[in-house]
Write an enzyme that holds these catalytic residues in place. Structure first.
Site, short mmCIF file in Angstrom:
data_model
loop_
_atom_site.label_atom_id
_atom_site.label_comp_id
_atom_site.label_asym_id
_atom_site.label_seq_id
_atom_site.Cartn_x
_atom_site.Cartn_y
_atom_site.Cartn_z
N HIS A 273 39.24 42.96 41.51
CA HIS A 273 39.66 43.60 40.27
C HIS A 273 40.97 42.99 39.75
CE1 HIS A 273 36.42 46.33 40.87
NE2 HIS A 273 36.96 46.89 41.94
N ASP A 324 29.57 44.69 42.29
CA ASP A 324 30.31 45.89 42.69
C ASP A 324 29.39 47.11 42.79
OD1 ASP A 324 32.28 47.71 43.28
OD2 ASP A 324 33.54 47.27 41.58
#
Ligand SMILES: [Zn+2]
Length: 457
Positions: A273, A324
């Site tokens: 991220h 993810d």
């Protein structure tokens, strides 16, 4: 040795015509020779590109995708989503984990991903008790990857706390929690489980600075180095503003800055991220050699924010993409959303194309392949001798790709109204997908449906 002929292929030097590939028994490319004749080689049925590594996956979350899109009582956020996710875990056993992961990995292959880094934290039974076999659930991931035929970097997750400063974990986290010793047993067992398969390797994932103290971070890395000193290390960081605020309250430092200073983050690392970085962190992370693990559809789904893409890439920063939570299983869509996020934020077009005439699709695809391969610590991402024969044959029957060539194919696959850009997929010299079909697809879907029927009723 097997020989393949591509009229057009994306090599490290650029697009090349009439390329003869030779693939050895061990699944590695022995030769990639442009300007060749077809001779007795198998003719590939479209332009050939390296398969995309998926650098961040929580496989079980595939079964939750689309289930959390209903309005909640007080404004939904990442944190309310996480609560729902913890509830979903209550009913998942090892067989379910394997069925869901197998289905997901087949979907990944059909979409053009050829290897995956699994950030695996579901270690214990639903009451939080360790299974007799420390490799119980992680072993199911390795076996799902083998059934699907996708490359795997297995990252057992060390998770010990509920928040910064070594706060006790919550009940919802009981399936993830290990002591350093307990984690050492999991890590060793899983390193053993992937050792025999050349398309699999071990790494480690300290979950985040929320879940791991500085002492534990050092201990976990030492455990990994004892097994493999060059293996990859992945960590979640700076996904949400609240996490940045909590980290500042705990240490006086922002999370990415803390990692760069205190953990000497380098090319072995993938910072997953890294959404909320200030200008200094952005440049320092770019210079560190670490990969920023971007997960654009999940970050959009969870309302995370926008990555500082332009300044990071201009400073030479490395990126890769991850699925993810698997709100989408599509590398082309992830790259489109990465660029679209920047356009929406900056009110401009082609934000990440830095030179006039540059193909944005070509540049994004190459960067994500290279960064993904680095983050997985695998010899993939390039169609060149010594690299694994992991490739995707594009589907020129898709109208969006018709009459396109070279980087125009990648621009069309990423930014066009494409439906099925992938025709055939090879991993380690074996065909896994032909004409969009995977040999295990039907059996896997049947198993997956029966798991979902039980989970949702
Ligand atoms: Zn994650």
């Amino acid at each position: 040795m097997k020989a393949y002929f591509a009229e057009s292929a994306l090599l490290p030097t650029g697009w090349a015509d009439n390329v003869l590939f030779e693939v050895a028994q061990d699944g590695l490319i022995a030769k990639a020779e442009p300007g060749s004749a077809v001779a007795g080689a198998e003719r590939l049925r479209g332009a050939v590109i390296p398969g995309m590594p998926n650098l961040h996956s929580h496989a079980f979350q595939r079964a939750m995708a689309g289930l959390t899109e209903k309005g909640g009582p007080q404004g939904d956020s990442f944190w309310s989503w996480r609560k729902l996710m913890y509830g979903f875990l209550e009913n998942l056993g090892p067989d379910d984990v394997e069925a869901i992961a197998t289905q997901l990995y087949i979907e990944m292959l059909r979409a053009g991903y050829t290897c995956v880094a699994e950030f695996h934290y579901l270690h214990h039974d639903p009451l939080g008790r360790p299974y007799n076999n420390p490799a119980e659930t992680g072993g199911r991931i390795a076996s799902a990857a083998r059934t699907a035929g996708i490359g795997l970097t297995l990252l057992p997750v060390f998770y010990a706390h509920g928040n910064f400063g070594g706060i006790a974990p919550t009940g919802g986290q009981r399936r993830f929690i290990n002591s350093i010793d307990g984690f050492g047993r999991v890590l060793e067992a899983l390193a053993g489980a992937v050792k025999e398969d050349p398309a699999q390797r071990i790494g480690v994932a300290p979950h985040s600075l929320r879940a791991v103290t500085p002492e534990e971070l050092r201990a976990v890395i030492a455990q990994l180095e004892h097994i493999d000193a060059r293996a990859p290390i992945h960590i979640h960081a700076a996904e949400q503003q609240q996490e940045v605020d909590d980290c500042l309250g705990w240490s006086g430092t922002r999370p990415v800055a803390w990692l760069l200073d205190q953990a000497q983050t380098d090319a072995r690392w993938c910072i997953v991220h890294a959404t909320h970085m200030d200008a200094n962190e952005t440049i320092s992370l770019a210079r560190s050699g670490a990969v920023a693990g971007l997960c654009p559809t999940t970050e959009g789904d969870l309302g995370d924010g926008f990555f500082n893409a332009a300044s990071y890439l201009r400073a030479g920063g490395r990126i890769g993409i991850g699925g993810d939570s698997h709100a989408a299983v599509d590398p082309f869509l992830e790259l489109r959303l990465f660029e679209y996020g920047q356009r929406l934020k900056l009110e401009r077009r082609n934000v990440l194309a830095f030179a006039i005439g540059d193909s944005l699709g070509g540049q994004l695809y190459r960067s994500a392949c290279a960064g993904g391969a680095q983050a997985l610590g695998q010899n993939v991402g390039q169609l060149a001798p010594g690299f694994r024969a992991d490739w995707v044959v594009l589907n020129s029957d898709d109208p969006a790709l018709a009459e396109q060539s070279g980087d125009g194919l990648l621009d069309a696959a990423i930014f066009g109204p494409v439906r099925a850009p992938v025709r055939d997929v090879m991993v380690a010299g074996q065909w896994q997908v032909r004409d969009g079909v995977h040999a295990q697809g039907e059996a896997s879907l049947k198993r997956y449906r029966s798991v979902m029927k039980r989970l949702l009723n």
